[in-house]
Design an enzyme around this catalytic site. Sequence first.
Site, short mmCIF file in Angstrom:
data_model
loop_
_atom_site.label_atom_id
_atom_site.label_comp_id
_atom_site.label_asym_id
_atom_site.label_seq_id
_atom_site.Cartn_x
_atom_site.Cartn_y
_atom_site.Cartn_z
N ASN A 72 0.84 -0.84 -0.28
CA ASN A 72 -0.10 -0.14 0.07
C ASN A 72 0.76 1.38 0.07
OD1 ASN A 72 -1.76 1.81 0.75
ND2 ASN A 72 -2.12 1.42 2.85
N HIS B 26 -8.98 0.22 4.90
CA HIS B 26 -7.84 0.49 5.57
C HIS B 26 -8.55 1.85 6.94
CE1 HIS B 26 -3.97 2.24 6.35
NE2 HIS B 26 -3.81 1.35 5.87
N GLU C 194 -5.21 -5.16 10.62
CA GLU C 194 -3.86 -4.24 10.65
C GLU C 194 -4.65 -3.38 12.15
OE1 GLU C 194 -2.23 -3.04 6.71
OE2 GLU C 194 -4.27 -2.10 6.86
N SER D 242 3.22 -1.95 10.23
CA SER D 242 4.97 -2.53 10.58
C SER D 242 5.94 -3.14 10.02
CB SER D 242 5.32 -1.21 11.84
OG SER D 242 5.00 -0.38 12.24
C1 PEP Z 1 -0.27 0.25 6.31
O1 PEP Z 1 -0.73 1.05 6.24
O2 PEP Z 1 -1.78 -0.90 5.54
C2 PEP Z 1 0.57 -0.98 6.87
C3 PEP Z 1 0.52 -1.70 6.96
O3 PEP Z 1 1.62 0.71 6.82
P1 PEP Z 1 2.71 0.16 7.63
O4 PEP Z 1 3.80 -1.22 6.89
O5 PEP Z 1 3.39 1.13 7.47
O6 PEP Z 1 2.41 0.13 9.11
#
Ligand code: PEP
Length: 252
Positions: free
Chosen positions: A9, A96, A168, A213
């Site tokens: 993403n 999201h 997430e 992350s």
């Molecule tokens: C995201 O926003 O879908 C995401 C997983 O971001 P990050 O990997 O930067 O935490």
Amino acid sequence: MRKKIVAGNWKMNTTPVEGVELAKNVVAGRGEVCSCVDFIVCPPFTHLSEVVKVTRGSGIAVGAQNCAAEAKGAYTGEVSAQMIASLGVEYVILGHSERREYYGETSKTLNAKMEQAYANGLTPIYCVGEKLDEREAGKHFDVVKAQLEEVVYNLTEEQFAKLVVAYEPVWAIGTGKTATAEQAQEIHAFIREVLRARFGAKADDTAILYGGSCKPSNAAEIFAKADVDGGLIGGAALKAEDFLAIGKGFSK
Ligand code: PEP
């Protein structure tokens, strides 16, 4: 066998020129990672057409980060699922946490967006996840269950068969904090149970991705868990080398 997926993403990052460069670099390194992993890149709308062109035939699919809840008409600034699909895009991220938080997306909006996605042949990557205070209050299971029941439960079996789910935890997105592999497995197994309660054994075929992350140094441990089928990657997807290295994290 469930699909193994690593989806990037890109959020609101890169110019179209930079995005095409990034996509080309992902294509160039793709051969180093097992063809058993499905890679998806999700650039901003403005890049989709060119990124579809440079990834064609490479085994890397393209996704959008959002689509309109309506089919067409007087909705200034919106981009329809039909417009996206007509470019050769195959996926769309829906729900999201940044869309839920900053743009007020509710289950009602997301039901309409899911319908638009399916009606136009796009595969949704439906995101769920709790905020920090919800986890601290021990409400994460309830939050995630409601996000699934209010949207995914409305799908037909045929639609569900195409769905990708991404867990997430909001407290892990862009914060450098990652859920432990055990925390990820615990809630992924729970998500699969919730899906099973509505769709039965078909839920065993659903790819459930972890996001928050995720990076080359932690992907392997998380992906090794039984109910983790890959990752939705934010920051680390902006470097082709890191994005591809995450794809090397599968050991099962
Ligand atoms: C995201 O926003 O879908 C995401 C997983 O971001 P990050 O990997 O930067 O935490």
